[in-house]
Write an enzyme that holds these catalytic residues in place. Sequence first.
Site, mmCIF file in Angstrom:
data_model
loop_
_atom_site.group_PDB
_atom_site.id
_atom_site.type_symbol
_atom_site.label_atom_id
_atom_site.label_comp_id
_atom_site.label_asym_id
_atom_site.label_seq_id
_atom_site.Cartn_x
_atom_site.Cartn_y
_atom_site.Cartn_z
ATOM 1 C CB CYS A 41 -0.945 -0.018 1.183
ATOM 2 S SG CYS A 41 -1.823 -1.571 1.326
ATOM 3 C CG HIS A 88 -3.124 2.875 2.652
ATOM 4 N ND1 HIS A 88 -3.705 2.530 1.455
ATOM 5 C CD2 HIS A 88 -3.128 1.749 3.417
ATOM 6 C CE1 HIS A 88 -4.037 1.247 1.494
ATOM 7 N NE2 HIS A 88 -3.708 0.759 2.672
ATOM 8 C CG ASN A 112 -6.616 -1.428 1.802
ATOM 9 O OD1 ASN A 112 -5.967 -1.005 0.854
ATOM 10 N ND2 ASN A 112 -6.041 -1.861 2.910
#
Length: 326
Positions: free
Chosen positions: A120, A244, A274
């Site tokens: 990520c 993020h 996500n």
Amino acid sequence: MSPSGAAVPPGARGATITGWGTALPDTVVTNADYEARLDTSDAWITERTGIKERRHGGTTAGLSVEAGRAAMAMAGVTGADVDFVILATTSPDYQVPATASQVQDELGIQGGAYDLNAACSGFMYALVQAHGLIAMGLERILVVGAETLSRITDQDDRNTAILFGDGAGAVVVEAVDGPGQLVSFDMGSDGSLRALLEAPIGGYMTMNGKEVFRKAVTVMVDSARNSMAAAGVGPDDIALVVPHQANIRIIDAACSRLGFGAEKLATVLQATGNTSSASVPLALVDALEGGRVRRDDLVLLVGFGAGMSWASAVLRWTGHLPEVAP
Ligand code: COA
């Protein structure tokens, strides 16, 4: 974690973002869809994560090409003008070759192409590397963050299924005369934590959610502080924070420790879940298109992910802006 933030040296050949694009698959998977199949509920998912829906489908190359094509159109360039593709992904379509090879071919780009896996944190890693390549003399680089995490997520595992989604975001980074957009950055990794979130080749992701949560808040705070210290700025100087998009509670905990009010946060996770490498560019583009960035604003990107990796960057927004922003 030792401080490792770095300021871009004065006089370094700079670069700026001249176009962006995003891609999301058509299939929307809502919390109600999981409620119908798994021992979970919309209330639990919303309260614990902030996520309401995510998109599933497509391929990492296909989403990258769609986002990349839009970014190149906005920048007014064709493949022949682009020297290099960096594709940040943790869910490539093939083990060999790099998914970036297909993206390069379909977009008609002539130069180098590679995949970068920093989970990520990948988009920040890729953005910093693009600036480094431009400092070495390249002119224009396509940076993409793209994932098809639904392929490596066990849709029957309530611990992970509800969290992850598919998507892509891309930017064209172009050399400029004078100082560029990147002011400072911080990138790090603690490989001793790699078992917290992993997927073997051909297998599904497993995760120690509680421990990831705890570490994520710490590394985001430390990394953001490192980048801000290297830039010589504090939280009050930052106009927009693009974290993020993993869990709204992680974002809120990290940002309140850093002293950022909710009005400075860019979030899209309600609608995307996500999306790992794609999450920061998706949230950045959403904020840019919403007119939340003005010329010369300082924008902080900050993320963490499997590895455990982390990264942050301070940008002074000298790049393209949409009509809505004065
Ligand atoms: N629906 C309902 N209950 C669930 C559930 C779900 N989808 N997932 C887990 N639970 C259960 C657990 O089994 C546990 O039950 P138990 O107490 O009977 O053992 C209970 O909910 C509480 O679990 P816990 O782990 O304490 O929840 P949490 O508040 O930590 O939230 C996460 C779980 C996964 C949402 C949270 O830990 C998280 O977001 N972690 C970070 C994950 C992440 O960001 N990963 C990507 C990194 S890039």
